[in-house]
Structure formats: structure tokens, C-alpha cells
Motif scaffolding. Structure first.
Motif, PDB file in Angstrom:
ATOM      1  N   THR A 304      80.204  20.351  59.721  1.00  0.00           N
ATOM      2  CA  THR A 304      79.596  19.492  60.197  1.00  0.00           C
ATOM      3  C   THR A 304      78.937  18.512  59.593  1.00  0.00           C
ATOM      4  OG1 THR A 304      77.794  20.885  60.608  1.00  0.00           O
ATOM      5  CG2 THR A 304      79.312  20.857  62.190  1.00  0.00           C
ATOM      6  N   GLU A 305      78.627  18.745  57.990  1.00  0.00           N
ATOM      7  CA  GLU A 305      77.937  17.919  57.289  1.00  0.00           C
ATOM      8  C   GLU A 305      78.512  17.353  56.214  1.00  0.00           C
ATOM      9  OE1 GLU A 305      74.520  17.690  57.959  1.00  0.00           O
ATOM     10  OE2 GLU A 305      74.852  18.867  59.794  1.00  0.00           O
ATOM     11  N   SER A 306      79.858  16.982  56.598  1.00  0.00           N
ATOM     12  CA  SER A 306      80.742  16.141  55.337  1.00  0.00           C
ATOM     13  C   SER A 306      80.205  14.982  55.157  1.00  0.00           C
ATOM     14  CB  SER A 306      82.123  16.395  55.989  1.00  0.00           C
ATOM     15  OG  SER A 306      82.419  15.593  57.070  1.00  0.00           O
ATOM     16  N   LEU A 307      79.668  14.478  56.116  1.00  0.00           N
ATOM     17  CA  LEU A 307      79.109  12.883  55.883  1.00  0.00           C
ATOM     18  C   LEU A 307      77.438  12.861  55.566  1.00  0.00           C
ATOM     19  CD1 LEU A 307      80.868  11.006  58.941  1.00  0.00           C
ATOM     20  CD2 LEU A 307      81.609  11.500  56.739  1.00  0.00           C
ATOM     21  N   VAL A 308      77.043  14.065  55.260  1.00  0.00           N
ATOM     22  CA  VAL A 308      75.843  14.042  54.873  1.00  0.00           C
ATOM     23  C   VAL A 308      75.717  14.602  53.345  1.00  0.00           C
ATOM     24  CG1 VAL A 308      73.563  15.192  55.161  1.00  0.00           C
ATOM     25  CG2 VAL A 308      74.777  14.677  56.971  1.00  0.00           C
ATOM     26  N   PHE A 309      76.455  15.416  52.729  1.00  0.00           N
ATOM     27  CA  PHE A 309      76.214  16.143  51.514  1.00  0.00           C
ATOM     28  C   PHE A 309      77.532  15.431  50.551  1.00  0.00           C
ATOM     29  CE2 PHE A 309      73.930  18.991  53.930  1.00  0.00           C
ATOM     30  CZ  PHE A 309      72.601  18.849  53.203  1.00  0.00           C
ATOM     31  N   ASP A 310      77.418  15.229  49.631  1.00  0.00           N
ATOM     32  CA  ASP A 310      78.514  14.824  48.557  1.00  0.00           C
ATOM     33  C   ASP A 310      79.280  15.970  48.439  1.00  0.00           C
ATOM     34  OD1 ASP A 310      79.911  13.196  46.831  1.00  0.00           O
ATOM     35  OD2 ASP A 310      78.386  13.258  45.264  1.00  0.00           O
ATOM     36  N   TYR A 311      80.590  15.715  47.773  1.00  0.00           N
ATOM     37  CA  TYR A 311      81.378  16.721  47.257  1.00  0.00           C
ATOM     38  C   TYR A 311      80.691  17.719  46.281  1.00  0.00           C
ATOM     39  CZ  TYR A 311      85.025  13.489  48.806  1.00  0.00           C
ATOM     40  OH  TYR A 311      85.596  12.773  49.933  1.00  0.00           O
ATOM     41  N   PRO A 312      80.825  18.873  46.359  1.00  0.00           N
ATOM     42  CA  PRO A 312      80.352  19.849  44.982  1.00  0.00           C
ATOM     43  C   PRO A 312      81.170  19.490  43.787  1.00  0.00           C
ATOM     44  CG  PRO A 312      81.632  21.177  46.504  1.00  0.00           C
ATOM     45  CD  PRO A 312      81.740  19.849  47.208  1.00  0.00           C
ATOM     46  N   SER A 313      80.276  19.879  42.708  1.00  0.00           N
ATOM     47  CA  SER A 313      80.980  19.895  41.391  1.00  0.00           C
ATOM     48  C   SER A 313      81.715  21.034  40.926  1.00  0.00           C
ATOM     49  CB  SER A 313      79.709  19.493  40.458  1.00  0.00           C
ATOM     50  OG  SER A 313      79.043  20.755  40.131  1.00  0.00           O
ATOM     51  N   LEU A 314      82.485  20.770  40.087  1.00  0.00           N
ATOM     52  CA  LEU A 314      83.159  22.002  39.621  1.00  0.00           C
ATOM     53  C   LEU A 314      82.131  23.155  38.946  1.00  0.00           C
ATOM     54  CD1 LEU A 314      86.252  22.790  39.542  1.00  0.00           C
ATOM     55  CD2 LEU A 314      86.147  21.911  37.126  1.00  0.00           C
ATOM     56  N   GLU A 315      81.350  22.754  38.252  1.00  0.00           N
ATOM     57  CA  GLU A 315      80.275  23.696  37.752  1.00  0.00           C
ATOM     58  C   GLU A 315      79.604  24.698  39.071  1.00  0.00           C
ATOM     59  OE1 GLU A 315      76.255  25.335  36.712  1.00  0.00           O
ATOM     60  OE2 GLU A 315      76.728  23.428  37.996  1.00  0.00           O
ATOM     61  N   GLU A 316      79.292  23.716  40.309  1.00  0.00           N
ATOM     62  CA  GLU A 316      78.485  24.420  41.372  1.00  0.00           C
ATOM     63  C   GLU A 316      79.403  25.474  42.160  1.00  0.00           C
ATOM     64  OE1 GLU A 316      75.512  20.967  42.561  1.00  0.00           O
ATOM     65  OE2 GLU A 316      77.533  20.862  43.261  1.00  0.00           O
ATOM     66  N   THR A 317      80.789  24.952  42.037  1.00  0.00           N
ATOM     67  CA  THR A 317      81.743  25.784  42.719  1.00  0.00           C
ATOM     68  C   THR A 317      82.226  27.009  41.875  1.00  0.00           C
ATOM     69  OG1 THR A 317      82.944  23.664  43.569  1.00  0.00           O
ATOM     70  CG2 THR A 317      84.219  25.901  43.627  1.00  0.00           C
ATOM     71  N   TYR A 318      82.293  26.885  40.496  1.00  0.00           N
ATOM     72  CA  TYR A 318      82.435  27.938  39.675  1.00  0.00           C
ATOM     73  C   TYR A 318      81.398  29.141  39.765  1.00  0.00           C
ATOM     74  CZ  TYR A 318      82.880  30.675  35.175  1.00  0.00           C
ATOM     75  OH  TYR A 318      83.002  31.567  34.418  1.00  0.00           O
ATOM     76  N   ARG A 319      80.061  28.631  39.803  1.00  0.00           N
ATOM     77  CA  ARG A 319      79.029  29.613  39.841  1.00  0.00           C
ATOM     78  C   ARG A 319      78.922  30.065  41.271  1.00  0.00           C
ATOM     79  NH1 ARG A 319      75.202  29.498  35.950  1.00  0.00           N
ATOM     80  NH2 ARG A 319      75.263  27.576  34.444  1.00  0.00           N
ATOM     81  N   GLU A 320      79.247  29.537  42.424  1.00  0.00           N
ATOM     82  CA  GLU A 320      79.245  30.189  43.585  1.00  0.00           C
ATOM     83  C   GLU A 320      80.195  31.361  43.695  1.00  0.00           C
ATOM     84  OE1 GLU A 320      77.107  30.139  46.032  1.00  0.00           O
ATOM     85  OE2 GLU A 320      75.730  29.099  44.696  1.00  0.00           O
ATOM     86  N   LEU A 321      81.722  30.720  42.786  1.00  0.00           N
ATOM     87  CA  LEU A 321      82.750  31.745  43.069  1.00  0.00           C
ATOM     88  C   LEU A 321      82.234  32.961  42.278  1.00  0.00           C
ATOM     89  CD1 LEU A 321      85.560  29.272  42.318  1.00  0.00           C
ATOM     90  CD2 LEU A 321      85.394  30.781  44.453  1.00  0.00           C
ATOM     91  N   GLY A 322      81.674  32.871  41.283  1.00  0.00           N
ATOM     92  CA  GLY A 322      81.343  34.082  40.403  1.00  0.00           C
ATOM     93  C   GLY A 322      80.423  34.721  40.903  1.00  0.00           C
TER      94      GLY A 322
END
Length: 794
Positions: A304-322
Motif C-alpha cells: 500500500t505504501e509504494s507511492l510513499v516510500f522510495d525503493y530500498p537500497s541494496l545495503e538495506e536489503t542485504y542487512r534485512e536478509l541477513g
């Protein structure tokens, strides 16, 4: 007051006596430094075996000794502070495959350890890892459903029947989920007029553009998965950049919606044929809020918030995956493989890239290959602070010959154990004063981890409060207070026992600095008493074997005062004597002289008639240097050259007498031999003979004393061979060799013919001569029998 001075005197005397005994009996180099330390911090930091005594009734002054020495000198055990490493395994469950009863597998052991670390010391642990069989698998298929992936959706539906079998072959305990993505439904990611039907340009009707849609939570029913994929509809966007990271982040941070199990190996398969938008691209659409990495899925699974928040960065995605122990497989087409490979390299350990066919027909093989890759590799990481160093060693279960410094292994076999040796070293004390730490050692793709509860030994654990009592003041000669095994002196007093009156010393220089040797740089000072003695009231009391105002000199050993003077640990010889101990008469130095008058070729020292050469020089007179350069060879060469030339009749040296004699006009004696002995030093001289041929001749020298020189010369004959004679010899040899070969060949041929002829004769005697049918008469005659008359009657 007199009694007090007497007691201080005896304390100092006892201290010096003990130091003398310790100096003579210590073996370990680090332990020898214990008694030099006069603070608890310095004591425990000097050597692991050093211990500090805080016992007030301790009579021996050095309070920094080894534990055994302190006990021997009656320091009570409860007052001994020492370095003490500890290791306590709290949880060490055995490795096991996945058990349905417990709903878990154990792939790492131990699971929890309590450690006590000492600065500069290393503790070693052993971590065992074994990939578990039948481990649960949660597989979420995240698919790009833009227009160019429409064939891939159809293929995935067709493969539905095979998908169940493919997952069953990986593990009997699997679940699968499904989601799709496109891009942010806003300009310039889409055209505003085509928002409701982004496929209008292709002449088709498709789903309005959406960012991410979660279709199916994780389930073990493959039919539901196939139906969910079949029910989903293709959409579209404007460019070849998709919102895959938006979708991936929601899959990661919405564990309740997706249905992730904590104990399962969690894998996301992201299938696409396009590139991805990254953090910052949202600004193109006026979206500038940083991705909050929170779940924003509604009841229908829409982001629902795709027009509110920017795309995540690769570093943010990597940290959440780990952090959530999720791995990702990028199943992408060949045109974008290189880009996703670069992304995967930045997400090392938790991602993999596989090449997807244009219609996704190989997706089952990609899932199998990637899953096995995750199972067969392990890589341990940790969250240790900078002042704690953790190093890993392993041979990967026998794959390597020896232990190597590495924290990972690949190509592991299921059910086989791999051992990692973990070396933990405390490099420094924490600056924030927190002496307890919790460290996790884990693989980014596993839900398990090894937890280290670490306690750091403080620099010096003297926590008792300072007490100003009569006993504490008497221990410090009434000029200070005894605390933690050390006197804290009143103002105007100093020294280990506060027995030094600072008013009688230079006010600009501390008592300890008066015991430091000054260098050329006035600001730079040496160590207290050169660490070879004890400083008391600005004066050094040297340990045995040392002397000098700052104990900077060694005592002279075996230095006879009649023949030498001692100067700072070195015997300086008087006239007529030489050697390290000046026990050699000077005239024996003549044995070290070369014919040129140099002592040991100026490359060493003469000790009692024998040269002690400096590195790298060798030889009786240190005459041999780099690449066998030899001073004496060069010295004797002119004489040897004259002798050889005269021997060969090439040249007659008119001044041979002068050339072949030393500075005292003593003639060199020489002998000519056919070959030199192998055990003598050799010199080579190269001369050109009458035939213009370079010829090497060899000679050796022997010098028993300063007046006699013996040369042994091997003169070589280098006369060239006559080419005509050599040519004739070669021709004759070739002719004879050919003739011999020809004779041998003829003899062999004749012998072979004789064998064949004998064989022919033998076969002829046993053969039967038959007439050829070609010569037989082709006409055949047959005689018909004549009938009798009776036979002719009917």
C-alpha cells in the motif's frame, strides 16, 4: 623515627636480595619481567603468568611475581590477583537431522559458551558443523509479471505437476508461496493514460500496474500454488527497470503475512528479465522518503505504501536478509545476468545468480542447483567489536591438507561433519568501560548460531576502597597510604615506600626520571635503570651482572686487571695483549696477517691468532667474499700468470723474482701438478695461449705463517685440435661404421634366405603332386549296358 628508617632499610635490602635470586633462577623471559613491575596494571599486563599480591602482611617487597612464588613467600591466596582465562560450555547439544517430534534440526555445536578473556591472550574453541538431512525448506517464488514475462507464467503453470516432485527430491519437508511485482504505478514508471491498461500499446488488455502483490502464503499444497500462479494476471510498466527491491523488502519484513518458519531454510526465488530500480530512483516520481523497512501489506496482499516510500537500497536489503536469515536466488535471463552477478557479489553468502531461459522452462533445475549450493556451503561471520579479534581455521572436513585461515567451506557432503577452530584474542580494553559482551557466530542462511558470553578481565581488579589507617600508613613509612599492594604517597614524598623526600631533589625532574639514562635528544629518556635494576630515591640499584649509573653496562667477566681495563662491560686490552678477554699476546696477531699486511683482510677480528670473520666473509684470512671473490687469489695471480706463461713457453717474465715475493722479499714456493686435491681452496686464472684459445688454469695457496707462501699450480693444455686431422678421423670412423652396418645387414639377409629355402625344401618333401583340372579332357564317355533277348520280350 630511627626504627622506621631501619625497617625501610631492611625492606629495601630484602627486595634487592629477592631480585638477585629471581634474576638467577627465572627461566621464562616474560616471567623475569614480573618483579620489575610496581603496579597491579603493569604486573598483569606484562606476562600471563605474572600475579599481583595485595596482602598487607606480605613481607617480601616485590608484589609482582608468579603465583607459585607469591605463595612460597606467604602471600595469602585470597589476596592474589592473576590473569585467569576461563571457558565454560553452557549448551552443547549433539548434532541431529530434522526431527518432526521436536520440529528442529541441530547443525552446529556447541550452541552457547561463556568465556573470560585476558588481554593479549588467545582462547581457542572448536565449532562443529554438519548439514542436516530433511531440513525444512520455505520457498517463496517472487515473479516479475510485466508483459515480457507472460510466457514464463504459462510455463510455470505447465510445470506445476513436476514442481511437487522436484521439491520432494530436495527435502520431504517443504512449503512454497507466490508473489508478483511490476513497478510503482506513477509517472515516469508508467504512462498516466495507460495506468488502467498498460498493455494497450501491444493490443491486449492486462492488469493495472501495481508494485507488489502477495498472492499465496507458504503452503505445502503445490496445487494451490499452481492455481495461484494461473489466477494471477500480467501487467506492465514503461521501462525495463522493475520494482523488484520494493517487492523483495516486503517479502522479507512481512514474516506473518508470508508465513516464514523460524527453523526453516528460507529462500526467495526472484525471477525477472529486467533490471531493478534502486534507492534514489523514486525521486523521479517525487517520492523522497527513505524506505522504512516495515510491512505494508493489506488484507489482499497489496503493497500500500509504494507511492510513499522510495525503493530500498541494496545495503538495506542485504542487512534485512541477513538479520532474518533469508537467502535469495536471482533467476534472470542472459541479458541481465552480469548486472545481477555484481549485486550478488555484494550480498556474499546469502545470494546466488542462475541463468533463466526465455520462457522459464529450466526453473526447476535452477531451484535444485541453487538449493544444493546453499546446502553445500557454509560461511561463519560474527559481530565482534574491534578490540576482540576472531580468526577461523579449518581443513573443510579433509578437503585441505592442513588447517587454513578461512571462515568458509564449499562442496560439503550431506551428513559429514566439518570442524572450525576459532581463535579469540583480546587486543585491547573496551573504551566505553563495558567489560561484558555477547558475540554471535553464525551463517547468514542458518537460523542457528553460536552465542559467546564474554567477560573481559579488567586491567586490575582492585576494587576495595582506600582505607587511611595506622597499618596502611606504617607500610608506607608514615608518608602515604597503602592501597592495592602499592603506596600512594603524600605530597612531597615519593618512592616505592614513600621514603624519598622530594624536597631534596630537583623539583623539575621526577625521582623516576633521575633513574633514566638521558640520550642525545634531551627530551628522550631511557627506561628506569635500563630495566636492569631498581630505582630508589633517584638512584639505581643494579641487578647482578649489570653496572653503571643507570645499570646500562654489563659487568666484565674474566677481565684480568693486569692486562686489561674494564669499560662498560668490555675489556679494553693493555699494550701487548689482544682478544675478547685480552688473554692473547699481541705477537700472535701475525698469524692473522695476509701477504699484503692486512689483519684478517680487514673483514674480521684476530682472536689469539685466528680470524673471526664478519658476515658474509669466510676463509682462513676472511679473504673470500660475495660470489667467491677472493683477495688472495687476486694477490697471487700476477705470480701464477708468470709461472704458467714460462711453463708453456709463451712468455718470459723478467721480474718474476719481484712478482713472486712478499713485502719482506721472501720468495713464493710453488709446485706444478696435473690435478689439484678436491679439499683445497681454488683460484682460477684465465689466459690466452698462442692459438688464441682462452684457457683456465687452477691454483691453490697455503700460508702457514707470515713469511712462507706455498702455491700449487695445475697447468691445463688447451691446444686446439687440428681440423684436418679431426675431419679425417670423423670420415674414417663414419666409413668404418657404415661398412660394419652393411656387413651385418648382408649377413642377416643371407641368414633369412637360408631359413626360407630350408622351409621350402621341407614343405616339398611332404606335399602331394596333383594334376590341375585345367588340363583334364572335358569329354566324358559312358557305356550303356546291352540288354539280352529275353529281357527285350514284353
Amino acid at each position: 623515627m630511627f626504627c622506621l628508617k631501619i625497617s625501610v632499610f631492611f625492606l629495601l635490602l630484602t627486595r634487592l636480595i629477592f631480585q638477585i635470586e629471581s634474576t638467577s633462577t627465572d627461566i621464562n623471559g616474560g616471567e623475569k619481567q614480573c618483579y620489575i613491575q610496581d603496579t597491579c596494571e603493569g604486573c598483569l599486563g606484562t606476562n600471563y603468568n605474572c600475579a599481583w599480591c595485595t596482602d598487607k602482611m606480605y613481607e617480601i617487597f616485590p608484589r609482582c611475581l608468579t603465583r607459585n612464588e607469591l605463595i612460597q613467600n606467604n602471600c595469602s591466596l585470597e589476596n592474589i590477583w592473576e590473569n585467569k582465562q576461563e571457558i565454560d560450555v553452557i549448551s552443547d547439544e549433539e548434532l541431529q537431522d530434522f526431527q518432526n517430534e521436536t520440529n528442529r534440526a541441530i547443525q552446529m555445536k556447541p550452541q552457547k559458551i561463556r568465556l573470560k578473556l585476558v588481554k593479549s591472550q588467545t582462547q581457542q574453541l572448536k565449532l562443529t558443523y554438519r548439514p542436516a538431512l530433511n531440513n525444512p525448506l520455505d520457498l517463496y517464488y517472487l515473479m516479475d509479471l510485466t508483459w515480457t514475462m507472460r510466457d514464463d507464467k504459462k510455463t510455470l503453470v505447465k510445470l506445476g505437476a513436476k514442481l511437487s516432485q522436484a521439491l520432494q527430491n530436495l527435502t520431504g519437508n517443504y512449503r512454497i508461496g507466490f508473489g508478483s511485482f511490476a513497478d510503482k504505478p506513477i509517472m515516469p514508471m508508467i504512462m498516466p493514460h495507460a495506468k488502467e491498461n498498460p498493455c494497450a500499446a501491444e493490443g491486449h488488455t492486462c492488469e493495472p500496474t501495481y508494485s507488489f502483490r502477495h498472492h499465496l502464503p507458504l503452503t505445502d499444497d503445490v496445487d494451490k500454488f499452481v492455481k495461484s500462479v494461473k489466477k494471477s494476471r500480467v501487467t506492465g510498466n514503461l521501462d525495463n527497470l522493475e520494482g523488484g527491491l520494493d517487492a523483495l523488502m516486503q517479502v522479507i519484513v512481512c514474516p506473518d503475512k508470508i508465513g516464514w518458519k523460524e527453523e526453516a531454510r528460507k529462500i526467495v526465488v526472484l525471477a525477472t528479465d529486467g533490471f531493478m530500480h534502486f534507492a534514489g530512483d523514486g525521486i523521479l516520481a517525487g517520492i523522497n522518503l527513505q524506505n522504512d523497512r516495515k510491512c505494508h501489506l493489506d488484507e489482499l496482499g497489496e503493497y500500500t505504501e509504494s507511492l510513499v516510500f522510495d525503493y530500498p537500497s541494496l545495503e538495506e536489503t542485504y542487512r534485512e536478509l541477513g538479520r532474518r536469515k533469508i537467502s535469495v536466488i536471482f533467476a534472470v535471463t542472459e541479458n541481465v545476468v552480469q548486472t545481477y552477478q555484481q549485486m550478488s557479489n555484494l550480498m556474499d553468502g546469502i545470494s546466488n545468480v542462475e541463468k533463466l531461459s526465455l520462457d522459464s522452462s529450466n526453473i526447476l533445475e535452477l531451484i535444485r542447483t541453487s538449493y544444493e549450493t546453499f546446502l553445500k556451503r557454509v560461511k561463519f561471520i560474527d559481530n565482534s567489536p574491534t578490540f576482540i579479534e576472531i580468526m577461523y581455521e579449518t581443513n573443510c572436513g579433509g578437503q585441505l591438507e592442513n588447517l587454513k585461515k578461512r571462515n568458509y567451506c564449499t562442496d560439503l557432503k550431506m551428513g559429514k561433519e566439518v570442524e572450525f577452530y576459532i581463535n579469540i584474542t583480546l587486543k585491547d580494553f573496551p573504551s566505553d568501560g563495558n567489560y561484558k559482551r555477547t558475540i554471535r557466530i553464525e551463517d547468514p542462511g542458518l537460523s542457528e548460531h553460536l552465542q559467546l558470553e564474554i567477560e573481559i578481565q579488567k586491567p586490575c581488579p582492585c576494587d576495595e576502597e582506600e582505607v587511611d589507617s595506622e597499618l596502611e600508613r606504617q607500610l608506607c613509612t608514615e608518608n602515604g597510604v597503602f592501597h592495592c599492594g602499592k603506596c600512594k604517597c603524600n605530597e612531597g614524598w615519593g618512592g616505592a615506600l614513600c621514603n624519598c623526600d622530594l624536597s631534596t631533589t630537583n623539583s623539575t625532574v621526577s625521582i623516576e626520571d633521575e633513574c633514566r639514562q638521558p640520550f642525545k635528544n634531551p627530551v628522550q629518556l631511557g627506561r628506569i635503570c635500563s630495566e636492569r635494576g631498581e630505582c630508589d630515591c633517584g638512584k639505581c640499584y643494579c641487578f647482578p651482572g649489570y653496572t653503571g649509573n643507570y645499570c646500562e653496562c654489563l659487568e666484565c667477566l674474566n677481565c684480568d686487571p693486569e692486562i686489561a681495563d674494564c669499560f662498560c662491560g668490555k675489556c679494553v686490552c693493555k699494550y701487548g695483549w689482544s682478544g675478547n678477554r685480552c688473554n692473547c699476546k699481541a705477537e700472535v696477531d701475525d698469524k692473522c696477517k695476509t701477504p699484503t699486511g692486512e689483519i684478517c683482510s680487514e673483514r674480521g677480528e684476530c682472536q689469539c691468532g685466528k680470524c673471526l670473520c664478519k658476515d658474509p666473509f669466510v676463509g682462513t684470512f676472511c679473504e673470500i667474499g660475495w660470489e667467491n671473490e677472493n683477495k688472495l687469489c687476486q694477490y697471487y695471480e700476477p705470480c701464477v700468470k708468470c709461472i704458467i706463461l714460462q711453463k708453456l713457453g709463451t712468455y718470459v717474465c723478467e721480474n718474476v723474482t719481484d712478482i713472486c715475493s712478499n713485502s719482506d722479499k721472501q720468495q713464493f714456493q710453488y709446485s706444478l701438478v696435473t690435478e689439484l686435491n678436491d679439499d683445497v681452496a681454488r683460484c682460477v686464472i684465465r689466459l690466452i695461449n698462442n692459438d688464441d684459445v682462452k684457457c683456465d688454469h687452477i691454483f691453490s695457496y697455503y700460508r702457514p705463517d707470515s713469511s712462507n707462501n706455498y702455491l700449487t699450480i695445475q697447468v691445463n693444455d688447451c691446444t686446439p685440435v687440428n681440423p684436418l686431422v679431426m675431419g679425417g678421423f670423423i670420415s674414417l670412423f663414419t666409413f668404418l661404421l657404415g661398412l660394419i652396418v652393411l656387413i651385418i645387414y648382408i649377413c642377416c639377409m643371407r641368414a633369412a634366405d637360408a631359413r626360407e629355402y630350408a622351409k621350402f625344401l621341407e614343405e616339398r618333401t611332404h606335399s602331394t603332386l596333383l594334376e590341375s583340372p585345367l588340363y583334364e579332357n572335358p569329354i566324358r564317355e559312358y557305356l550303356v549296358p546291352q540288354l539280352e533277348e529275353d529281357d527285350m520280350t514284353i
